[in-house]
Design an enzyme around this catalytic site. Structure first.
Site, PDB file in Angstrom:
ATOM      1  CB  SER A  13      -0.488   0.154   1.016  1.00 51.33           C
ATOM      2  OG  SER A  13      -2.089   1.335   1.637  1.00 51.33           O
ATOM      3  CE1 TYR A  49      -4.355  -2.881   4.464  1.00 53.36           C
ATOM      4  CE2 TYR A  49      -3.385  -0.552   3.939  1.00 53.36           C
ATOM      5  CZ  TYR A  49      -4.118  -1.935   3.878  1.00 53.36           C
ATOM      6  OH  TYR A  49      -4.488  -2.058   2.432  1.00 53.36           O
TER       7      TYR A  49
END
Length: 254
Positions: free
Chosen positions: A148, A161
């Site tokens: 990400s 995350y």
């Protein structure tokens, strides 16, 4: 077209979003694709049907990740499907895409349960999926981890995350070195804000705000990230390994 003819691929979490787009794109290039889902069998079957409608080949398999027995269940389904369709259990391409996401939790409010679950799905599962897959992946195979763009910027509400995705990039780095003697490349792809069909992408104010983060002033589409993933799966990317490919649409340019 057909750059992956005769190849087989597993895309975890491919019932929707980037995973679905990746499965479709790999199949379009000729690969037989194993479409993995955690709970939504119907959505995974829709992915398979979209692939077959396009002239490709695919099968679905279910396994909830981050729970006891997950890897065994996943590989029972994978090996059975590969055997049925090809007569062998060879896996040429592994895309670790499945992830536990979060709507955002301040660091002070993260529970131990949330922390453990996110790491179990986003870090532990990809590690042991890859470990198990190495017995099926031939020399010259491909491992692609979906990270990400959040690993490059600070967003406190997504700290856990982001930590998991940072760990996944470390896995990429070390496995790239470890598997190079076998000609297996290992790379990461870093998506930015990508429309995965979630309801909040339909809210005009939210779309406008998110669009401002990209150099192109728009939200990314799943197939745009999928194209980057497919590139890394082809022979054209044979000299690329240990890399983190930015697919954020210029969201990290400042």
């Amino acid at each position: 077209m057909n750059k992956l003819s005769g190849k087989t691929a597993l895309v975890t979490g491919s019932s929707r979003g980037i995973g679905r787009a990746t499965a479709i794109a790999l199949a379009r290039e000729g690969a037989l694709v194993a479409v993995h889902y955690a709970r939504n069998q119907q959505a995974a079957q829709e992915t398979v049907e979209l692939i077959e409608k396009d002239g490709g080949r695919a099968f679905s398999l279910g396994a909830e990740l981050g729970v006891p027995g997950d890897i065994d269940q996943l590989f029972r389904g994978l090996e059975a499907g590969l055997k049925q369709h090809t007569g062998q259990t060879t896996l040429d391409i592994l895309v670790n895409n499945a992830a536990e996401t979060s709507t955002g939790t301040a660091p002070e409010e993260v529970s131990a349960e949330e922390f453990d679950k996110t790491f179990a799905v986003n870090v532990k599962a990809p590690f042991f999926i890859t470990q198990r897959a190495l017995g099926l992946i031939p020399d010259g195979g491909r491992v692609i981890n979906i990270s990400s763009g959040l690993t490059r910027v600070a967003n406190p509400a997504q700290s856990v995350y982001s930590m998991t995705k940072g760990a996944l990039e470390q896995l990429t780095l070390h496995l790239a070195r470890h598997l190079a003697p076998r000609g297996i490349t290992v790379n990461s792809v870093l998506p930015g804000i990508t429309d995965n069909g979630n309801a909040f992408f339909k809210i005009p104010e939210v779309r406008e705000q998110m669009s401002e983060l990209s150099a192109f002033k728009r939200i990314g589409e799943p197939d745009e990230v999928a194209d980057a993933i497919v590139f890394l799966a082809t022979d054209e990317a044979r000299w690329i390994t240990g890399a983190a490919l930015d697919a954020t649409g210029g969201s990290l340019l400042g």
